[in-house]
Design a protein around this motif. Structure first.
Motif, mmCIF file in Angstrom:
data_model
loop_
_atom_site.group_PDB
_atom_site.id
_atom_site.type_symbol
_atom_site.label_atom_id
_atom_site.label_comp_id
_atom_site.label_asym_id
_atom_site.label_seq_id
_atom_site.Cartn_x
_atom_site.Cartn_y
_atom_site.Cartn_z
ATOM 1 N N VAL A 198 0.837 -1.190 0.000
ATOM 2 C CA VAL A 198 0.000 0.000 0.000
ATOM 3 C C VAL A 198 0.874 1.242 0.000
ATOM 4 N N ILE A 199 0.343 2.303 -0.547
ATOM 5 C CA ILE A 199 1.056 3.579 -0.647
ATOM 6 C C ILE A 199 0.317 4.617 0.169
ATOM 7 N N VAL A 200 1.037 5.330 0.993
ATOM 8 C CA VAL A 200 0.483 6.438 1.761
ATOM 9 C C VAL A 200 1.145 7.722 1.286
ATOM 10 N N ASP A 201 0.371 8.627 0.756
ATOM 11 C CA ASP A 201 0.812 9.925 0.219
ATOM 12 C C ASP A 201 1.352 9.747 -1.195
ATOM 13 N N VAL A 202 0.839 10.516 -2.104
ATOM 14 C CA VAL A 202 1.199 10.451 -3.514
ATOM 15 C C VAL A 202 1.666 11.821 -3.968
ATOM 16 N N GLY A 203 2.779 11.857 -4.684
ATOM 17 C CA GLY A 203 3.312 13.123 -5.168
ATOM 18 C C GLY A 203 2.459 13.735 -6.258
ATOM 19 N N ASP A 204 2.637 15.022 -6.459
ATOM 20 C CA ASP A 204 1.924 15.759 -7.509
ATOM 21 C C ASP A 204 2.409 15.262 -8.872
ATOM 22 N N ASP A 205 1.499 14.768 -9.692
ATOM 23 C CA ASP A 205 1.882 14.205 -10.995
ATOM 24 C C ASP A 205 1.709 15.192 -12.139
ATOM 25 N N SER A 206 1.504 16.468 -11.824
ATOM 26 C CA SER A 206 1.144 17.418 -12.878
ATOM 27 C C SER A 206 2.318 18.207 -13.438
ATOM 28 N N ASN A 207 3.461 18.233 -12.752
ATOM 29 C CA ASN A 207 4.526 19.132 -13.203
ATOM 30 C C ASN A 207 5.873 18.458 -13.384
ATOM 31 N N TRP A 208 5.913 17.118 -13.373
ATOM 32 C CA TRP A 208 7.167 16.395 -13.555
ATOM 33 C C TRP A 208 6.824 15.090 -14.275
ATOM 34 N N PRO A 209 7.089 14.994 -15.579
ATOM 35 C CA PRO A 209 6.675 13.808 -16.346
ATOM 36 C C PRO A 209 7.192 12.489 -15.780
ATOM 37 N N LEU A 210 8.440 12.465 -15.296
ATOM 38 C CA LEU A 210 8.972 11.219 -14.751
ATOM 39 C C LEU A 210 8.192 10.793 -13.511
ATOM 40 N N ARG A 211 7.917 11.742 -12.626
ATOM 41 C CA ARG A 211 7.132 11.405 -11.445
ATOM 42 C C ARG A 211 5.736 10.936 -11.854
ATOM 43 N N ALA A 260 -0.829 -1.028 -6.915
ATOM 44 C CA ALA A 260 -0.875 -1.103 -5.454
ATOM 45 C C ALA A 260 -2.208 -1.662 -4.984
ATOM 46 N N ASP A 261 -2.183 -2.362 -3.857
ATOM 47 C CA ASP A 261 -3.417 -2.906 -3.290
ATOM 48 C C ASP A 261 -4.309 -1.806 -2.727
ATOM 49 N N ALA A 262 -3.704 -0.725 -2.291
ATOM 50 C CA ALA A 262 -4.460 0.434 -1.819
ATOM 51 C C ALA A 262 -3.552 1.649 -1.858
ATOM 52 N N VAL A 263 -4.174 2.798 -2.053
ATOM 53 C CA VAL A 263 -3.463 4.078 -2.074
ATOM 54 C C VAL A 263 -4.222 5.031 -1.172
ATOM 55 N N PHE A 264 -3.508 5.668 -0.258
ATOM 56 C CA PHE A 264 -4.135 6.577 0.692
ATOM 57 C C PHE A 264 -3.603 7.992 0.469
ATOM 58 N N SER A 265 -4.522 8.903 0.234
ATOM 59 C CA SER A 265 -4.182 10.308 0.029
ATOM 60 C C SER A 265 -4.641 11.120 1.229
#
Length: 331
Positions: free
Chosen positions: A96-109, A120-125
């Motif tokens: 599971v992932i807790v906290d996701v980075g901003d995907d709008s301003n860095w193509p690699l990210r 992922a089995d779950a993602v928590f924002s």
């Protein structure tokens, strides 16, 4: 549990990661695997997007932690290799992932986010606005809102206040230009803990230091100001909750990423993003109204204790895990 940044520094005291203790209080055995140094991590010293990939740590999890119930990666990059190799390695624990980075301003990210969220089995924002965005952008991703936590045992009120306005943070969410315009000419000291503003008249730049130094900065402040751009990612949330836990009156910009935690006139004052006049008026109001400062600070502390403590956070995660997979008999 996989932190996104290195917790233990050479010569530093043992790091605080009270979430592990909170999990153990509700019946989970919890282990924290820190980000490795350069001898074992080719990305050590890089931005957390890369440093937290940490191939040695990922291999240790895949081949030596196979009996775990779940792996919690704080930030998506720590889960990248686990999700890429879990099938070939026969790795069964939840990832599971807790906290996701901003995907709008860095193509690699954005590519890393897309890869991880789909697997992922779950993602928590930490923000409802971001949760809705991610669920829509990545159909099939198991994205849920999970309120952020704060260590209310470490960040505590001091019982007093100092004389300065404090603002803290280095990330790109901070709108220091608006803050500097708002405090220009105010007859009050202003202290910033950031690398993004050069020292100038009327502004003191506090050096980086230990967690104890950070807490002392909060304790000695009269109010805390969080000037933010209107971002979907919850930038500034750590500083906001630290100030709340310390019982400080806060002025915060109405950014989407932290809006879930802002209750205007109840636990803080909220102003429009980028509005220097409104920010100045809120700062002046708090400086001049002792009763309001005390009321907001007390309410902020209560909110942190009742809704955002590490025990509350661990209980919420346990409930979310139970919906994903039955617990083993020992839990």
């Amino acid at each position: 549990m996989l932190p996104s940044n290195r917790l233990q520094r050479p010569g530093s005291p043992p790091p605080r990661f009270g979430i592990a203790d909170a999990f153990e209080r509700i019946g989970f055995a919890a282990e924290v695997l820190d980000v490795n140094d350069a001898s074992r991590n080719p990305f050590a010293g890089c931005a957390s997007l890369f440093a937290s990939i940490d191939p040695w740590r990922a291999a240790k999890v895949l081949f030596r932690r196979r009996k775990a119930y779940a792996v919690i990666s704080y930030y998506q990059s720590g889960a990248l290799l686990l999700l890429a190799l879990r099938r070939v390695a026969g790795f069964k624990p939840l990832v599971v992932i807790v906290d996701v980075g901003d995907d709008s301003n860095w193509p690699l990210r954005a590519r890393i986010v897309a890869f991880c969220l789909k697997r992922a089995d779950a993602v928590f924002s930490f923000a409802r606005d971001q949760t809705g965005y991610l669920a829509q952008r990545y159909p099939g991703a198991q994205v849920q809102f999970l309120p952020q936590q704060i260590d209310t045992e470490f960040f505590t009120p001091s019982g007093g206040e100092g004389d300065y306005v404090l603002s803290i943070g280095n990330d790109l969410s901070r709108d220091y230009e608006t803050l500097l315009a708002a405090v220009s000419g105010l007859d009050v000291p202003v202290v910033l803990r950031t690398d993004r503003v050069a020292s100038q008249a009327g502004i003191a730049i506090a050096p980086r230091g230990s967690d104890e130094d950070l807490r002392a900065l909060y304790h000695a402040a009269r109010i805390v100001v969080l000037p933010l751009y209107d971002m979907r990612h919850p930038g500034g949330i750590s500083s906001l909750l630290e100030a709340f836990a310390c019982g400080k009156a806060v002025v915060a910009s109405d950014a989407r990423g932290i809006r879930d935690y802002l209750h205007h006139e109840e636990n803080c004052l909220v102003v429009p993003c980028g509005d220097a006049a409104a920010l100045r008026a809120a700062i002046t109001r708090l400086l001049q109204d002792d009763a309001l400062r005390m009321r907001l600070g007390s309410a902020a502390r209560r909110y942190a204790e009742t809704e955002l403590s590490q025990d509350r956070y661990a209980a919420r995660l346990k409930d979310a895990f139970a919906a994903l997979r039955p617990f083993p008999p020992s839990v």
